[in-house]
Scaffold this active site. Structure first.
Site, mmCIF file in Angstrom:
data_model
loop_
_atom_site.group_PDB
_atom_site.id
_atom_site.type_symbol
_atom_site.label_atom_id
_atom_site.label_comp_id
_atom_site.label_asym_id
_atom_site.label_seq_id
_atom_site.Cartn_x
_atom_site.Cartn_y
_atom_site.Cartn_z
ATOM 1 N N ASP A 26 0.793 -1.233 0.000
ATOM 2 C CA ASP A 26 0.000 0.000 0.000
ATOM 3 C C ASP A 26 0.824 1.281 0.000
ATOM 4 O OD1 ASP A 26 0.642 -0.936 2.572
ATOM 5 O OD2 ASP A 26 -0.949 0.218 3.518
ATOM 6 N N GLU A 84 -1.208 -2.253 4.967
ATOM 7 C CA GLU A 84 -0.314 -2.350 6.129
ATOM 8 C C GLU A 84 -0.349 -1.074 6.959
ATOM 9 O OE1 GLU A 84 2.810 -1.731 8.733
ATOM 10 O OE2 GLU A 84 2.812 -0.651 6.849
HETATM 11 ZN ZN LIG Z 1 4.964 3.235 6.527
HETATM 12 ZN ZN LIG Z 2 6.180 0.655 5.563
#
Ligand SMILES: [Zn+2]
Ligand SMILES: [Zn+2]
Length: 338
Positions: A26, A84
């Site tokens: 991401d 994440e």
């Molecule tokens: Zn990060």
């Molecule tokens: Zn990262």
């Protein structure tokens, strides 16, 4: 899986261990300020943490392992994970069964790291990233006229004492040899200069490595919130939301990664000292599967490629990518080769 996650399985000719490699994908809601020919094409969105580099490493490893498929003993599970950055994509993938059919025996992941020069690796045993909780708190008093405080229960004064008292958890309750953070990141109370508000909203985060310390810190935060509010005649409602466990590296897997890195770049370029109170949702995989999460140096100060992660000028030296692939291949040779 987890909406945009991708899982690839590469089965060798013979049965053996199952190794899971995880790459997060991401970006962040930041407008990129770099002027390169590979600058983000999407305004307000950029790869400011290097996860595009993680994907490149993952695809590199996948390509090479597929070319050597006939030599693989065991199974390689390649996991490309979304969300994440605070979205807990890892937790969603675990919930949807990424650790089943087949269940991994070993876990490996890495992060491009602009705090270290390109050509170096940092890998440490034990806890390397903190458990993270988010907390929110409402301090309720009784609102009234700013000139008539005796008719009110002032939640702002209670909150001021609460913020100060919370500082004693780390300074007076946690052992000086242990590690913890209690941060108040948000206070909102009141709208007018002559009004005592009815309530104040707070929010913050708690970070710890050790589970016993974590329990103690959570208990002390609860006690202090309740106690200070009571002492001020107010009431407080506290919610502590666990976000991620600590990332704890397995000593055995760390030794394998350390040896792999040393063989490639020499002992002088392999360190074991990066520990951060940041957190990483790889912890959801690593609390189930023994593994190692290592840092891949990616900064190049001479080329100006050393902005910190999450900065609008973040960029890294792409020399980190083949090294990341090589270390992972070397580790795969250890686990998935007879
Ligand atoms: Zn990060
Ligand atoms: Zn990262």
């Amino acid at each position: 899986m987890a909406t945009t996650g991708v899982v690839g399985l590469l089965e060798g000719q013979r049965p053996g261990p199952v190794v899971m490699l995880r790459f997060d994908m991401d970006a962040l809601p930041i407008t990129e300020e770099n002027q390169t020919d590979y600058v983000s094409q999407n305004p307000g969105v950029m790869h400011a943490c290097g996860h595009d580099g993680h994907m490149a490493i993952g695809l590199g490893v996948a390509t090479l392992m597929a070319q050597h498929r006939q030599k693989i003993v065991g199974t390689l599970k390649l996991v490309f994970q979304p969300a994440e950055e605070g979205g807990n994509g890892a937790e969603a993938m675990v919930r949807e069964g990424v650790l089943k059919n087949p269940r991994p025996d070993v876990f490996l992941s890495t992060h491009i790291w602009n705090e270290r020069p390109v050509g170096t690796i940092d890998v440490s045993p034990g806890a390397i990233m903190a458990a993270c909780e988010k907390w929110t708190c409402t301090v309720r008093g009784k609102g009234g006229h700013g000139a008539l405080p005796h008719q009110t229960v002032d939640p702002i004064v209670a909150t001021a004492q609460l913020v100060t008292a919370l500082q004693t958890v780390v300074s007076r309750n946690v052992s000086p040899l242990e590690t913890a953070v209690v941060t108040v990141g948000k206070i909102h109370g009141g709208d007018a200069f002559n009004v005592i508000p009815a309530q104040v909203e707070l929010a913050g985060t708690i970070r710890t490595y050790d589970p016993t310390t974590r329990e103690m810190v959570l208990r002390r935060v609860r006690e202090i919130v309740k106690g200070v509010a009571t002492a001020c005649g107010a009431e407080a409602e506290l919610e502590i939301i666990p976000l991620t466990p600590a990332v704890i590296n397995d000593t055995g897997v760390v030794e394998v990664v350390h040896a792999a890195a040393e063989a490639l770049i020499g002992a002088e370029n392999v360190a074991s000292d990066v520990h951060t109170m940041g957190s990483e949702d790889a912890a959801f995989f690593m609390q189930e599967v023994s593994g190692c999460y290592f840092f891949l140096g990616s900064a190049n100060a001479e080329r100006g490629l050393n902005a910190p992660h999450h900065n609008p000028r973040f960029d890294f030296d792409e020399g980190a990518l083949p090294l990341g692939v090589a270390v992972m291949m070397q580790v795969m040779a250890h686990y998935l080769h007879s």
